[in-house]
Write a protein that holds these residues in place. Structure first.
Motif, mmCIF file in Angstrom:
data_model
loop_
_atom_site.group_PDB
_atom_site.id
_atom_site.type_symbol
_atom_site.label_atom_id
_atom_site.label_comp_id
_atom_site.label_asym_id
_atom_site.label_seq_id
_atom_site.Cartn_x
_atom_site.Cartn_y
_atom_site.Cartn_z
ATOM 1 N N GLU A 79 1.300 -1.098 0.290
ATOM 2 C CA GLU A 79 -0.049 0.189 -0.923
ATOM 3 C C GLU A 79 0.913 1.347 -0.220
ATOM 4 O O GLU A 79 0.246 2.323 -0.458
ATOM 5 N N LEU A 80 1.692 1.332 0.980
ATOM 6 C CA LEU A 80 2.961 2.175 0.788
ATOM 7 C C LEU A 80 3.356 2.801 -0.807
ATOM 8 O O LEU A 80 3.531 3.599 -1.190
ATOM 9 N N GLU A 81 4.093 1.496 -1.141
ATOM 10 C CA GLU A 81 4.616 1.821 -2.753
ATOM 11 C C GLU A 81 3.783 2.381 -3.498
ATOM 12 O O GLU A 81 4.303 3.272 -4.300
ATOM 13 N N ILE A 82 2.490 1.152 -3.633
ATOM 14 C CA ILE A 82 0.732 1.550 -3.910
ATOM 15 C C ILE A 82 0.705 3.253 -4.202
ATOM 16 O O ILE A 82 0.872 4.487 -5.006
ATOM 17 N N THR A 83 0.546 4.388 -2.779
ATOM 18 C CA THR A 83 -0.416 5.310 -2.585
ATOM 19 C C THR A 83 0.907 6.034 -2.373
ATOM 20 O O THR A 83 0.365 7.449 -2.591
ATOM 21 N N GLY A 84 1.999 5.659 -2.026
ATOM 22 C CA GLY A 84 3.168 6.791 -1.177
ATOM 23 C C GLY A 84 2.414 7.477 0.207
ATOM 24 O O GLY A 84 3.365 7.969 1.094
#
Length: 122
Positions: free
Chosen positions: A99-104
Motif C-alpha cells: 500500500e505504501l509503495e502503491i499510494t505513497g
C-alpha cells in the motif's frame, strides 16, 4: 461429506482464487504496460507498479481469508492459531508495504487530494 471437508474445500478454493488473482493481475499488468509502451503513453512504469501492487494485495487478502477459514473452522488448536497469527502478521505487513509503495502513504493516513498518475481524487 463432513463439515470439516466442506470447509477445507472452501479454504482450498479461496487459496486458488487468491493465487489466480495474483497471476491474472501479473499477466494483465504486463499486457497493459506493453500496450501503453507501444502507444508511448506517459507514466507506464508507475501505472504498471500500481496495477501489479493492487493485484498482489487482492490475492493476499484472499489467501489470508482462506487461512482463517481453514484454521478456525477445521483445526482450532493453539498451535494452528499461533501459526495463523504469524501468517496474518506477515501478510498484513506485506499488504501495508505494498500500500505504501502503491499510494505513497500508509493505509491509516488520509487520502491525498489527487492521484498523481490519473489526476483524479482516489
Amino acid at each position: 461429506m463432513e463439515f470439516s471437508e466442506i470447509i477445507e474445500a472452501i479454504g482450498k478454493s479461496l487459496d486458488a482464487v487468491g493465487v489466480a488473482a495474483i497471476v491474472i493481475g501479473v499477466v494483465a499488468a504486463v499486457v497493459l504496460a506493453a500496450q501503453r509502451t507501444f502507444r508511448r503513453e506517459p507514466d507506464v512504469y508507475s501505472r504498471f507498479r500500481r496495477f501489479l501492487g493492487r493485484s498482489i494485495l487482492l490475492g493476499l487478502e484472499l489467501l489470508v481469508a482462506a487461512d482463517i477459514i481453514r484454521t478456525v473452522a477445521v483445526t482450532p488448536t493453539l498451535a494452528s492459531v499461533g501459526v495463523l497469527a504469524a501468517i496474518v502478521l506477515i501478510r498484513t505487513f506485506l499488504s501495508w508495504s505494498l500500500e505504501l509503495e502503491i499510494t505513497g502513504r500508509w493505509p491509516w493516513q488520509k487520502t491525498a487530494a489527487a492521484d498523481p498518475v490519473r489526476g483524479t481524487p482516489e
